[in-house]
Write a protein that holds these residues in place. Structure first.
Motif, mmCIF file in Angstrom:
data_model
loop_
_atom_site.group_PDB
_atom_site.id
_atom_site.type_symbol
_atom_site.label_atom_id
_atom_site.label_comp_id
_atom_site.label_asym_id
_atom_site.label_seq_id
_atom_site.Cartn_x
_atom_site.Cartn_y
_atom_site.Cartn_z
ATOM 1 N N LYS A 16 0.859 -1.190 0.000
ATOM 2 C CA LYS A 16 0.000 0.000 0.000
ATOM 3 C C LYS A 16 0.894 1.238 0.000
ATOM 4 O O LYS A 16 1.720 1.416 0.888
ATOM 5 C CB LYS A 16 -0.915 0.037 1.225
ATOM 6 N N ARG A 17 0.740 2.080 -0.976
ATOM 7 C CA ARG A 17 1.571 3.276 -1.095
ATOM 8 C C ARG A 17 1.164 4.357 -0.100
ATOM 9 O O ARG A 17 1.980 5.164 0.312
ATOM 10 C CB ARG A 17 1.489 3.824 -2.509
ATOM 11 N N MET A 18 -0.117 4.382 0.252
ATOM 12 C CA MET A 18 -0.617 5.370 1.213
ATOM 13 C C MET A 18 -1.309 4.633 2.345
ATOM 14 O O MET A 18 -2.086 3.711 2.100
ATOM 15 C CB MET A 18 -1.643 6.297 0.555
ATOM 16 N N LYS A 19 -1.040 5.071 3.555
ATOM 17 C CA LYS A 19 -1.749 4.487 4.692
ATOM 18 C C LYS A 19 -3.001 5.324 4.932
ATOM 19 O O LYS A 19 -2.922 6.506 5.239
ATOM 20 C CB LYS A 19 -0.872 4.480 5.929
ATOM 21 N N VAL A 20 -4.145 4.701 4.749
ATOM 22 C CA VAL A 20 -5.418 5.382 4.964
ATOM 23 C C VAL A 20 -5.819 5.137 6.419
ATOM 24 O O VAL A 20 -6.063 4.007 6.818
ATOM 25 C CB VAL A 20 -6.495 4.883 3.981
ATOM 26 N N GLU A 21 -5.853 6.200 7.191
ATOM 27 C CA GLU A 21 -6.175 6.111 8.614
ATOM 28 C C GLU A 21 -7.685 6.001 8.806
ATOM 29 O O GLU A 21 -8.460 6.600 8.062
ATOM 30 C CB GLU A 21 -5.668 7.349 9.346
ATOM 31 N N CYS A 22 -8.074 5.268 9.824
ATOM 32 C CA CYS A 22 -9.489 5.191 10.171
ATOM 33 C C CYS A 22 -9.753 6.065 11.396
ATOM 34 O O CYS A 22 -8.812 6.516 12.060
ATOM 35 C CB CYS A 22 -9.905 3.750 10.440
ATOM 36 N N VAL A 23 -11.020 6.294 11.665
ATOM 37 C CA VAL A 23 -11.420 7.106 12.811
ATOM 38 C C VAL A 23 -12.480 6.329 13.603
ATOM 39 O O VAL A 23 -13.294 5.619 13.015
ATOM 40 C CB VAL A 23 -11.945 8.491 12.368
ATOM 41 N N ALA A 24 -12.414 6.469 14.911
ATOM 42 C CA ALA A 24 -13.419 5.824 15.757
ATOM 43 C C ALA A 24 -14.724 6.606 15.679
ATOM 44 O O ALA A 24 -14.719 7.834 15.585
ATOM 45 C CB ALA A 24 -12.932 5.760 17.201
ATOM 46 N N ILE A 25 -15.829 5.906 15.712
ATOM 47 C CA ILE A 25 -17.148 6.534 15.664
ATOM 48 C C ILE A 25 -17.332 7.522 16.812
ATOM 49 O O ILE A 25 -18.068 8.497 16.687
ATOM 50 C CB ILE A 25 -18.278 5.469 15.642
ATOM 51 N N SER A 26 -16.612 7.307 17.906
ATOM 52 C CA SER A 26 -16.727 8.175 19.083
ATOM 53 C C SER A 26 -15.747 9.349 19.069
ATOM 54 O O SER A 26 -15.763 10.167 19.991
ATOM 55 C CB SER A 26 -16.498 7.347 20.349
ATOM 56 N N ALA A 27 -14.921 9.449 18.046
ATOM 57 C CA ALA A 27 -13.904 10.504 17.983
ATOM 58 C C ALA A 27 -14.541 11.878 17.773
ATOM 59 O O ALA A 27 -15.711 11.994 17.375
ATOM 60 C CB ALA A 27 -12.921 10.220 16.856
ATOM 61 N N ASP A 28 -13.756 12.899 18.014
ATOM 62 C CA ASP A 28 -14.200 14.268 17.774
ATOM 63 C C ASP A 28 -14.304 14.525 16.276
ATOM 64 O O ASP A 28 -13.521 13.986 15.478
ATOM 65 C CB ASP A 28 -13.204 15.272 18.364
ATOM 66 N N LEU A 29 -15.217 15.372 15.911
ATOM 67 C CA LEU A 29 -15.399 15.737 14.514
ATOM 68 C C LEU A 29 -14.103 16.289 13.923
ATOM 69 O O LEU A 29 -13.763 16.023 12.771
ATOM 70 C CB LEU A 29 -16.534 16.755 14.391
ATOM 71 N N ASP A 30 -13.345 17.041 14.721
ATOM 72 C CA ASP A 30 -12.090 17.618 14.244
ATOM 73 C C ASP A 30 -11.094 16.539 13.815
ATOM 74 O O ASP A 30 -10.343 16.728 12.860
ATOM 75 C CB ASP A 30 -11.458 18.508 15.314
ATOM 76 N N ASP A 31 -11.077 15.417 14.530
ATOM 77 C CA ASP A 31 -10.183 14.313 14.167
ATOM 78 C C ASP A 31 -10.539 13.773 12.789
ATOM 79 O O ASP A 31 -9.673 13.493 11.963
ATOM 80 C CB ASP A 31 -10.267 13.180 15.200
ATOM 81 N N MET A 32 -11.817 13.603 12.541
ATOM 82 C CA MET A 32 -12.278 13.100 11.254
ATOM 83 C C MET A 32 -11.973 14.101 10.146
ATOM 84 O O MET A 32 -11.522 13.737 9.067
ATOM 85 C CB MET A 32 -13.782 12.806 11.317
#
Length: 134
Positions: free
Chosen positions: A80-96
């Motif tokens: 994979k050339r790019m690591k696509v990060e995931c976000v937790a459903i409970s995370a802050d909107l700013d993180d997403m």
């Protein structure tokens, strides 16, 4: 407004399983018109994301690989050339939002890393475009 408001649920998202092969990945990307696709393991956990570019680079870097032999290449073996990060459903909107700035979509997971769906950058832009107030 929270992350759930933007969630495009798993049952509406095309994805691959870790047991999939390169041919299945090509077919699924073509069918869905995606440029990248999430990969899940047998327990539904988010494993990573495979892009069209990853497939192209694999094809270029593997002597003898052709459309007729792609079924022999497991998707988990493709770099994979790019690591696509995931976000937790409970995370802050700013993180997403920080992730969405660099990715076409953000995979969303629960506290156990089970894949719940994606948030498409397109939907975020459309939401903010509709709701911008001068």
């Amino acid at each position: 407004m929270d992350i759930k408001s933007f969630l495009y649920p798993k049952n509406e998202v095309s994805y691959l399983m870790t047991s999939s092969n390169m041919k299945e990945a090509m077919d699924k990307l073509e069918e869905s018109h995606y440029t990248a696709i999430p990969i899940l393991d047998d327990n539904g956990l988010y494993f990573g994301t495979l892009s069209e570019g990853d497939l192209l680079w694999k094809l270029k870097a593997t002597p003898g690989l052709s459309f007729d032999t792609m079924h022999e290449i497991p998707v988990v073996s493709i770099k994979k050339r790019m690591k696509v990060e995931c976000v937790a459903i409970s995370a802050d909107l700013d993180d997403m939002l920080a992730l969405a700035a660099d990715q076409n979509f953000v995979p969303v997971v629960d506290a156990d890393r089970v894949f719940l769906g994606i948030i498409r950058r397109k939907d975020i832009i459309e939401y903010y475009t509709r709701n911008i107030v001068d």
